[in-house]
Design an enzyme around this catalytic site. Structure first.
Site, PDB file in Angstrom:
ATOM      1  N   LYS A   1      49.091  25.721  66.088  1.00 47.80           N
ATOM      2  CA  LYS A   1      48.942  27.120  65.659  1.00 47.80           C
ATOM      3  C   LYS A   1      49.794  28.064  66.501  1.00 47.80           C
ATOM      4  O   LYS A   1      50.422  28.986  65.981  1.00 47.80           O
ATOM      5  CB  LYS A   1      47.469  27.553  65.763  1.00 47.80           C
ATOM      6  CG  LYS A   1      46.533  26.740  64.893  1.00 47.80           C
ATOM      7  CD  LYS A   1      45.090  27.070  65.150  1.00 47.80           C
ATOM      8  CE  LYS A   1      44.549  26.654  66.499  1.00 47.80           C
ATOM      9  NZ  LYS A   1      44.467  25.208  66.748  1.00 47.80           N
TER      10      LYS A   1
ATOM     11  N   GLY B   1      44.066  26.331  73.646  1.00 48.26           N
ATOM     12  CA  GLY B   1      45.307  26.138  74.398  1.00 48.26           C
ATOM     13  C   GLY B   1      46.423  26.128  73.384  1.00 48.26           C
ATOM     14  O   GLY B   1      46.559  25.158  72.643  1.00 48.26           O
ATOM     15  N   HIS B   2      47.152  27.226  73.286  1.00 49.69           N
ATOM     16  CA  HIS B   2      48.198  27.358  72.269  1.00 49.69           C
ATOM     17  C   HIS B   2      49.559  27.292  72.952  1.00 49.69           C
ATOM     18  O   HIS B   2      49.905  28.152  73.757  1.00 49.69           O
ATOM     19  CB  HIS B   2      48.026  28.676  71.498  1.00 49.69           C
ATOM     20  CG  HIS B   2      46.754  28.716  70.709  1.00 49.69           C
ATOM     21  ND1 HIS B   2      46.364  29.798  69.961  1.00 49.69           N
ATOM     22  CD2 HIS B   2      45.781  27.773  70.531  1.00 49.69           C
ATOM     23  CE1 HIS B   2      45.209  29.524  69.375  1.00 49.69           C
ATOM     24  NE2 HIS B   2      44.828  28.308  69.712  1.00 49.69           N
TER      25      HIS B   2
HETATM   26  P1  GDP Z   1      47.419  24.706  69.025  1.00 55.66           P
HETATM   27  O1  GDP Z   1      46.227  24.688  69.898  1.00 55.66           O
HETATM   28  O2  GDP Z   1      47.078  24.570  67.585  1.00 55.66           O
HETATM   29  O3  GDP Z   1      48.321  25.887  69.276  1.00 55.66           O
HETATM   30  O4  GDP Z   1      48.248  23.402  69.393  1.00 55.66           O
HETATM   31  P2  GDP Z   1      48.542  22.852  70.892  1.00 55.66           P
HETATM   32  O5  GDP Z   1      49.534  23.739  71.541  1.00 55.66           O
HETATM   33  O6  GDP Z   1      47.284  22.600  71.610  1.00 55.66           O
HETATM   34  O7  GDP Z   1      49.129  21.429  70.546  1.00 55.66           O
HETATM   35  C1  GDP Z   1      50.243  21.259  69.752  1.00 55.66           C
HETATM   36  C2  GDP Z   1      51.293  20.503  70.557  1.00 55.66           C
HETATM   37  O8  GDP Z   1      52.284  20.032  69.668  1.00 55.66           O
HETATM   38  C3  GDP Z   1      52.038  21.358  71.560  1.00 55.66           C
HETATM   39  O9  GDP Z   1      52.398  20.558  72.651  1.00 55.66           O
HETATM   40  C4  GDP Z   1      53.262  21.826  70.804  1.00 55.66           C
HETATM   41  O10 GDP Z   1      54.364  22.129  71.652  1.00 55.66           O
HETATM   42  C5  GDP Z   1      53.552  20.613  69.973  1.00 55.66           C
HETATM   43  N1  GDP Z   1      54.166  20.869  68.653  1.00 55.66           N
HETATM   44  C6  GDP Z   1      53.917  21.879  67.785  1.00 55.66           C
HETATM   45  N2  GDP Z   1      54.597  21.677  66.636  1.00 55.66           N
HETATM   46  C7  GDP Z   1      55.272  20.516  66.793  1.00 55.66           C
HETATM   47  C8  GDP Z   1      56.121  19.749  65.934  1.00 55.66           C
HETATM   48  O11 GDP Z   1      56.384  20.094  64.789  1.00 55.66           O
HETATM   49  N3  GDP Z   1      56.606  18.579  66.440  1.00 55.66           N
HETATM   50  C9  GDP Z   1      56.317  18.149  67.695  1.00 55.66           C
HETATM   51  N4  GDP Z   1      56.832  16.991  68.101  1.00 55.66           N
HETATM   52  N5  GDP Z   1      55.522  18.842  68.528  1.00 55.66           N
HETATM   53  C10 GDP Z   1      54.995  19.997  68.068  1.00 55.66           C
HETATM   54  P1  IMO Z   2      42.887  25.103  70.123  1.00 57.55           P
HETATM   55  O1  IMO Z   2      42.750  26.566  69.796  1.00 57.55           O
HETATM   56  C1  IMO Z   2      40.995  21.196  70.299  1.00 57.55           C
HETATM   57  C2  IMO Z   2      36.725  21.089  71.199  1.00 57.55           C
HETATM   58  C3  IMO Z   2      36.311  20.495  72.533  1.00 57.55           C
HETATM   59  C4  IMO Z   2      34.934  19.967  72.180  1.00 57.55           C
HETATM   60  C5  IMO Z   2      34.405  21.014  71.215  1.00 57.55           C
HETATM   61  C6  IMO Z   2      33.528  22.073  71.873  1.00 57.55           C
HETATM   62  O2  IMO Z   2      43.829  24.803  71.212  1.00 57.55           O
HETATM   63  O3  IMO Z   2      43.111  24.322  68.878  1.00 57.55           O
HETATM   64  P2  IMO Z   2      33.923  24.099  73.540  1.00 57.55           P
HETATM   65  O4  IMO Z   2      34.773  24.228  74.758  1.00 57.55           O
HETATM   66  O5  IMO Z   2      34.310  25.028  72.447  1.00 57.55           O
HETATM   67  O6  IMO Z   2      32.474  24.128  73.851  1.00 57.55           O
HETATM   68  O7  IMO Z   2      34.211  22.597  72.999  1.00 57.55           O
HETATM   69  O8  IMO Z   2      35.540  21.641  70.641  1.00 57.55           O
HETATM   70  N1  IMO Z   2      37.715  22.185  71.312  1.00 57.55           N
HETATM   71  C7  IMO Z   2      38.994  22.058  70.980  1.00 57.55           C
HETATM   72  N2  IMO Z   2      39.691  20.981  70.575  1.00 57.55           N
HETATM   73  N3  IMO Z   2      41.606  22.390  70.388  1.00 57.55           N
HETATM   74  C8  IMO Z   2      40.908  23.491  70.759  1.00 57.55           C
HETATM   75  O9  IMO Z   2      41.427  24.727  70.721  1.00 57.55           O
HETATM   76  C9  IMO Z   2      39.553  23.347  71.127  1.00 57.55           C
HETATM   77  N4  IMO Z   2      38.602  24.192  71.561  1.00 57.55           N
HETATM   78  C10 IMO Z   2      37.475  23.468  71.659  1.00 57.55           C
HETATM   79  O10 IMO Z   2      37.195  19.492  72.932  1.00 57.55           O
HETATM   80  O11 IMO Z   2      35.061  18.765  71.463  1.00 57.55           O
HETATM   81 MG    MG Z   3      45.451  23.645  71.522  1.00 57.52          MG
END
Ligand code: GDP
Ligand code: IMO
Ligand code: MG
Length: 420
Positions: A15, A39-40
């Site tokens: 996202k 964690g974005h």
């Molecule tokens: P979010 O929480 O939905 O914002 O996603 P996260 O940041 O936690 O996890 C997504 C991971 O995938 C991050 O390390 C991004 O840098 C990586 N990522 C996002 N889009 C792509 C993609 O299209 N390809 C690859 N290989 N990595 C991606």
């Molecule tokens: P983003 O925004 C993935 C999961 C935790 C746990 C459950 C409850 O980066 O997609 P909490 O801390 O809310 O009490 O945890 O939800 N969880 C996530 N998993 N991405 C997240 O956020 C998450 N935020 C919470 O691992 O299973």
């Molecule tokens: Mg994340």
């Protein structure tokens, strides 16, 4: 007018990257739920940044970023994050606004999260331990402290009252870790929070909408972690779906326009709970390795599996998804054979519906097989150049979920996205 970007799976769909990509088309980016459990990850000029509290539009000079009332805010995390973003040359205070109604995570919320998980033992949720559940409990229990309260004379007595209530609960849990250091940094961070733009959030955002400004609502977690519709009790404590935008920002449902749902081309989950397509084998390991599937907030290895179309169609339905963004398609480049889950087999019967209580059932995924494309797609920028096998894979998904995949993300970089 408000468009929404949210996760369709169990979080971490990418996202952050997608919001960062679309942000220049919007005047405002707003977080409407969740807290530092998010964690974005974004890449800014090749540099990796993980945002937990600040909306992912912060790296665009002309974008206003709002932390809405539906969010739970940890002042300590926010301060650290603001310092990091400022060190990257961004005028963070200028473009960051926080609703007075945003609920605050206090140190004892984190302690309670930990104590509760410890007590659950093997049936623990796998929480990120950021205090999310206890903070939302105090919101619905009508005990919470909100950002606007910080400016009130009565704040300290409000804090002490809450602290005492939490202490009783912690004593019940036999939790006796010293949290003095947490409290010290909390009070320091409150001073910082008082210097930020605290606004009457719902007026702020509705005034922007009346002025014709475009708002992008940024979801955290994913639809299958929604407190009502997710795999309860293995969920987070907020409404992660599009309906949460209205209550989390104070905007009317009539203002919601496009709902962009983000899904990986496969599926991951971090923490405990049901995951029907999970691969507990070498293929799962390969997905984890190639996809670098380790939590952006906790560093935990993510559980990996094939894309689950039963859950995805359900997520599209409850969100009213109008467009789908498929991320991490490049991770599948390495695979000769792919599978997608089209039904669940429960007690010998096949269903295409997400059942009430997934965690009590033994669910066997029914798969359809696809040939992989087996070429490096990371440098492709035009839809016409995508491999035919990828197009067939996407066409099938479109047909099944009833919403069109409009964008394919083929790498973590800002520019690695193909519009279909
Ligand atoms: P979010 O929480 O939905 O914002 O996603 P996260 O940041 O936690 O996890 C997504 C991971 O995938 C991050 O390390 C991004 O840098 C990586 N990522 C996002 N889009 C792509 C993609 O299209 N390809 C690859 N290989 N990595 C991606
Ligand atoms: P983003 O925004 C993935 C999961 C935790 C746990 C459950 C409850 O980066 O997609 P909490 O801390 O809310 O009490 O945890 O939800 N969880 C996530 N998993 N991405 C997240 O956020 C998450 N935020 C919470 O691992 O299973
Ligand atoms: Mg994340």
């Amino acid at each position: 007018m408000v468009d929404v970007i949210l996760g369709l799976q169990w979080g971490d769909e990418g996202k952050g990257k997608i919001v960062d990509y679309f942000a220049p088309r919007y005047d405002v980016v707003a977080r409407f739920q969740g807290g530092p459990n998010a964690g974005h990850t974004l890449y800014v000029n090749g540099e990796k940044m993980v945002l937990h509290q600040i909306p992912s539009g912060i790296f665009h000079q002309n974008t206003i970023n709002i932390i809405g009332n539906g969010v739970v805010l940890d002042p300590v995390t926010l301060k650290k994050e603001c310092d990091k973003v400022a060190a990257m040359g961004i005028e963070v205070k200028k473009n960051l606004f926080i609703s007075e109604r945003t609920n605050i995570i206090v140190p004892t919320h984190r302690a309670l999260d930990k104590a509760s998980e410890m007590q659950k033992g093997d049936s623990k949720i796998g929480s990120t331990l950021k205090g999310i559940g206890p903070a939302y409990m105090d919101k619905t229990g009508r005990n919470a402290i909100r950002v606007g309260d910080l400016l009130d004379k009565g704040f300290i007595s409000q804090y002490i009252k809450l602290r005492l209530k939490h202490q009783k609960l912690l004593d019940n849990f036999n939790f006796n870790e010293d949290i003095t250091a947490w409290e010290e940094e909390f009070f320091e961070a409150l001073e910082f929070l008082r210097t930020l733009n605290v606004v009457n959030g719902e007026y702020f955002i509705n005034n922007k909408i009346s002025e014709g400004k475009k708002v992008l609502a940024e979801g955290a977690q994913g639809s299958m972690l929604d407190i009502d519709f997710g795999t309860f009790p293995f969920v987070t404590s907020s409404n992660t779906i599009s309906a949460g935008v209205c209550t989390g920002l104070g905007v009317s449902p009539k203002q919601i326009n496009e709902v962009l749902g983000v899904t990986k081309a496969y599926c991951t989950r971090v923490g405990s709970g049901p995951f029907p397509t999970e691969l507990d084998d070498a293929t799962g390991e390969e997905l984890r390795k190639i996809g670098s599937e380790f939590g952006a907030t906790t560093g935990r290895p993510r559980r990996c599996g094939w894309i689950d179309l039963v859950a995805l169609r359900y997520a599209c339905m409850i969100n009213g998804v109008t467009q789908v963004v498929m991320t991490k398609a490049d991770v599948l480049d390495a695979f000769e054979d792919l599978k997608v889950c089209t039904a669940y087999k429960i007690d010998g019967k096949e269903t295409e519906e997400v059942p009430f209580q997934m965690s009590r059932l033994k669910i066997e995924p029914i798969h359809k097989n696809f040939k992989g494309w087996n070429i490096d797609t990371t440098k492709i920028s035009e839809a016409a150049k995508l491999p035919a096998q990828m197009s067939s894979y996407i066409d099938f998904i479109n047909g099944y979920i009833g919403a069109p995949v409009k964008f394919v993300s083929n790498g973590p970089g800002r520019e690695q996205i193909v519009s279909l």
